[in-house]
Design a protein around this motif. Sequence first.
Motif, PDB file in Angstrom:
ATOM      1  N   GLY A   1      -2.629   3.581  -3.832  1.00  0.00           N
ATOM      2  CA  GLY A   1      -1.526   4.531  -3.771  1.00  0.00           C
ATOM      3  C   GLY A   1      -1.937   5.874  -4.344  1.00  0.00           C
TER       4      GLY A   1
ATOM      5  N   GLY B   1      -5.709   4.283   5.047  1.00  0.00           N
ATOM      6  CA  GLY B   1      -5.326   3.132   5.864  1.00  0.00           C
ATOM      7  C   GLY B   1      -4.535   2.171   5.011  1.00  0.00           C
ATOM      8  N   PRO B   2      -4.069   1.063   5.600  1.00  0.00           N
ATOM      9  CA  PRO B   2      -3.330   0.082   4.811  1.00  0.00           C
ATOM     10  C   PRO B   2      -4.216  -0.468   3.685  1.00  0.00           C
ATOM     11  CG  PRO B   2      -3.159  -0.376   7.166  1.00  0.00           C
ATOM     12  CD  PRO B   2      -4.199   0.685   7.008  1.00  0.00           C
ATOM     13  N   ALA B   3      -3.671  -0.537   2.488  1.00  0.00           N
ATOM     14  CA  ALA B   3      -4.480  -0.950   1.329  1.00  0.00           C
ATOM     15  C   ALA B   3      -5.108  -2.320   1.546  1.00  0.00           C
ATOM     16  CB  ALA B   3      -3.606  -0.949   0.072  1.00  0.00           C
TER      17      ALA B   3
ATOM     18  N   TYR C   1      -2.174  12.919  -8.097  1.00  0.00           N
ATOM     19  CA  TYR C   1      -1.826  13.307  -9.474  1.00  0.00           C
ATOM     20  C   TYR C   1      -2.376  12.271 -10.467  1.00  0.00           C
ATOM     21  CZ  TYR C   1       0.851  14.926 -13.493  1.00  0.00           C
ATOM     22  OH  TYR C   1       1.210  15.388 -14.741  1.00  0.00           O
TER      23      TYR C   1
ATOM     24  N   LEU D   1      -6.919   4.474  -2.603  1.00  0.00           N
ATOM     25  CA  LEU D   1      -6.487   4.029  -1.275  1.00  0.00           C
ATOM     26  C   LEU D   1      -5.120   4.612  -0.936  1.00  0.00           C
ATOM     27  CD1 LEU D   1      -7.309   0.203  -1.713  1.00  0.00           C
ATOM     28  CD2 LEU D   1      -8.886   2.095  -1.228  1.00  0.00           C
TER      29      LEU D   1
ATOM     30  N   ILE E   1       7.090  11.352  -6.250  1.00  0.00           N
ATOM     31  CA  ILE E   1       7.167  10.039  -6.913  1.00  0.00           C
ATOM     32  C   ILE E   1       5.891   9.707  -7.683  1.00  0.00           C
ATOM     33  CG2 ILE E   1       8.914   9.013  -5.396  1.00  0.00           C
ATOM     34  CD1 ILE E   1       6.625   7.794  -3.746  1.00  0.00           C
ATOM     35  N   ALA E   2       5.143  10.748  -8.039  1.00  0.00           N
ATOM     36  CA  ALA E   2       3.944  10.516  -8.858  1.00  0.00           C
ATOM     37  C   ALA E   2       4.352  10.079 -10.262  1.00  0.00           C
ATOM     38  CB  ALA E   2       3.123  11.806  -8.941  1.00  0.00           C
ATOM     39  N   VAL E   3       3.417   9.522 -11.006  1.00  0.00           N
ATOM     40  CA  VAL E   3       3.675   9.237 -12.416  1.00  0.00           C
ATOM     41  C   VAL E   3       4.026  10.542 -13.130  1.00  0.00           C
ATOM     42  CG1 VAL E   3       2.184   7.188 -12.541  1.00  0.00           C
ATOM     43  CG2 VAL E   3       1.206   9.450 -13.035  1.00  0.00           C
TER      44      VAL E   3
ATOM     45  N   TYR F   1      -1.891  -7.504  -3.355  1.00  0.00           N
ATOM     46  CA  TYR F   1      -2.892  -6.506  -3.754  1.00  0.00           C
ATOM     47  C   TYR F   1      -3.617  -6.962  -5.021  1.00  0.00           C
ATOM     48  CZ  TYR F   1      -0.682  -3.247  -0.475  1.00  0.00           C
ATOM     49  OH  TYR F   1      -0.188  -2.635   0.647  1.00  0.00           O
TER      50      TYR F   1
ATOM     51  N   ASP G   1       2.770   0.203  -1.915  1.00  0.00           N
ATOM     52  CA  ASP G   1       4.044  -0.399  -1.504  1.00  0.00           C
ATOM     53  C   ASP G   1       4.308  -1.614  -2.385  1.00  0.00           C
ATOM     54  OD1 ASP G   1       1.725  -1.159  -0.107  1.00  0.00           O
ATOM     55  OD2 ASP G   1       2.898  -2.268   1.366  1.00  0.00           O
TER      56      ASP G   1
ATOM     57  N   LEU H   1      -1.052   9.059  -3.040  1.00  0.00           N
ATOM     58  CA  LEU H   1      -0.063  10.126  -2.847  1.00  0.00           C
ATOM     59  C   LEU H   1      -0.827  11.467  -2.856  1.00  0.00           C
ATOM     60  CD1 LEU H   1       3.014  10.565  -2.415  1.00  0.00           C
ATOM     61  CD2 LEU H   1       3.233  10.839  -4.878  1.00  0.00           C
TER      62      LEU H   1
ATOM     63  N   PHE I   1      -0.887  12.609   3.418  1.00  0.00           N
ATOM     64  CA  PHE I   1      -0.906  12.567   1.956  1.00  0.00           C
ATOM     65  C   PHE I   1      -2.364  12.671   1.468  1.00  0.00           C
ATOM     66  CE2 PHE I   1       3.185   9.734   1.510  1.00  0.00           C
ATOM     67  CZ  PHE I   1       3.879  10.636   2.277  1.00  0.00           C
TER      68      PHE I   1
ATOM     69  N   PHE J   1      -5.513   0.408 -10.843  1.00  0.00           N
ATOM     70  CA  PHE J   1      -4.140   0.911 -10.963  1.00  0.00           C
ATOM     71  C   PHE J   1      -3.433   0.616  -9.645  1.00  0.00           C
ATOM     72  CE2 PHE J   1      -1.256   4.845 -10.839  1.00  0.00           C
ATOM     73  CZ  PHE J   1      -0.238   4.198 -11.525  1.00  0.00           C
TER      74      PHE J   1
HETATM   75  C1  LIG Z   1       4.244   5.875  -5.882  1.00  0.00           C
HETATM   76  S1  LIG Z   1       3.188   6.591  -4.692  1.00  0.00           S
HETATM   77  C2  LIG Z   1       1.664   6.760  -5.576  1.00  0.00           C
HETATM   78  C3  LIG Z   1       1.750   7.762  -6.656  1.00  0.00           C
HETATM   79  C4  LIG Z   1       0.421   8.119  -7.281  1.00  0.00           C
HETATM   80  N1  LIG Z   1      -0.267   6.929  -7.761  1.00  0.00           N
HETATM   81  C5  LIG Z   1       0.652   9.035  -8.452  1.00  0.00           C
HETATM   82  O1  LIG Z   1       1.189   8.579  -9.466  1.00  0.00           O
HETATM   83  O2  LIG Z   1       0.307  10.245  -8.339  1.00  0.00           O
HETATM   84  C6  LIG Z   1       2.834   5.277  -3.605  1.00  0.00           C
HETATM   85  C7  LIG Z   1       1.830   5.636  -2.538  1.00  0.00           C
HETATM   86  O3  LIG Z   1       1.420   4.434  -1.890  1.00  0.00           O
HETATM   87  C8  LIG Z   1       1.234   4.718  -0.528  1.00  0.00           C
HETATM   88  N2  LIG Z   1       1.330   3.487   0.248  1.00  0.00           N
HETATM   89  C9  LIG Z   1       2.440   2.854   0.683  1.00  0.00           C
HETATM   90  N3  LIG Z   1       2.124   1.781   1.388  1.00  0.00           N
HETATM   91  C10 LIG Z   1       0.781   1.710   1.399  1.00  0.00           C
HETATM   92  C11 LIG Z   1      -0.146   0.815   1.995  1.00  0.00           C
HETATM   93  N4  LIG Z   1       0.257  -0.223   2.717  1.00  0.00           N
HETATM   94  N5  LIG Z   1      -1.451   1.064   1.810  1.00  0.00           N
HETATM   95  C12 LIG Z   1      -1.879   2.127   1.070  1.00  0.00           C
HETATM   96  N6  LIG Z   1      -1.037   3.001   0.487  1.00  0.00           N
HETATM   97  C13 LIG Z   1       0.265   2.791   0.660  1.00  0.00           C
HETATM   98  C14 LIG Z   1       2.355   5.701  -0.200  1.00  0.00           C
HETATM   99  O4  LIG Z   1       2.080   6.418   0.980  1.00  0.00           O
HETATM  100  C15 LIG Z   1       2.380   6.555  -1.461  1.00  0.00           C
HETATM  101  O5  LIG Z   1       1.545   7.670  -1.319  1.00  0.00           O
END
Ligand SMILES: C[S@@+](CC[C@H](N)C(=O)[O-])C[C@H]1O[C@@H](n2cnc3c(N)ncnc32)[C@H](O)[C@@H]1O
Length: 221
Positions: free
Chosen positions: A65, A116-118, A70, A88, A39-41, A148, A141, A67, A94, A137
């Motif tokens: 986020g 950890g949680p953002a 990427y 974060l 689900i990366a960009v 955020y 979630d 992931l 991941f 960016f």
């Molecule tokens: C859409 S993906 C990010 C994709 C990345 N930015 C990219 O384009 O390569 C969303 C990410 O946010 C993370 N995530 C979800 N809830 C989160 C939270 N509460 N705190 C930090 N990260 C979180 C997920 O584990 C996931 O890796």
Amino acid sequence: MSQERWNAVDDFVTALVVDEDDALRAAVADSAQAGLPQIAVSPPQGKMLQLLARVHGARTILELGTLAAYSTIWLARALPPDGHLVTLELQPHFAQVARANIERAGLSALVEQRVGPASESLDALREEGAGPFDMVFIDADKARTPEYFTQALELTRPGALFVVDNVVRDGELANQRTDDPGVRGMRRLHKQLAGDERFSATTIQTVGVKGYDGFTLILRN
Ligand SMILES: C[S@@+](CC[C@H](N)C(=O)[O-])C[C@H]1O[C@@H](n2cnc3c(N)ncnc32)[C@H](O)[C@@H]1O
């Protein structure tokens, strides 16, 4: 218009102008191998983030986020040698895959990962007096995006640029009866921005390999 056509255009653009290199392709491959969600960009979107960072002259970037890093790699490559990117991520697994991808891309000196949680990482960054960040960016979630944005705002300077991903969600953004928490989060973000003279914002709808979605751009005046 079909998904097939959107994919073909993204493939054409990626092949000719995006310059996705081995490190970026390996980041995607290793993330799939490690079982991370894909689900990366997209490559054109990653390049767009990089161009925005360059046009903005960003020296410090905050990413929510990671992931598999990427988008992190695209963004970090826009930084000057003394730049800094903090990314974060909630999931330790991941973040581990991301660490290897960042290292292979030769970006470890520029990128700081926090796991950890953002919301907690953002609190910690504020307590440490981190920032100010030139660009943020937001791609974690989706339901918590407005919170955020508020938290990250405190870590930025006037003139900072925010980019928020997955805002349009197949057009559900316009559905006032939606019960999707992610869509509701993006609708709340727009209501939060409405009429607030501290910000100048717009949302751009996009199609491509990621389907029909969009980005919100917010400039802190
Ligand atoms: C859409 S993906 C990010 C994709 C990345 N930015 C990219 O384009 O390569 C969303 C990410 O946010 C993370 N995530 C979800 N809830 C989160 C939270 N509460 N705190 C930090 N990260 C979180 C997920 O584990 C996931 O890796």
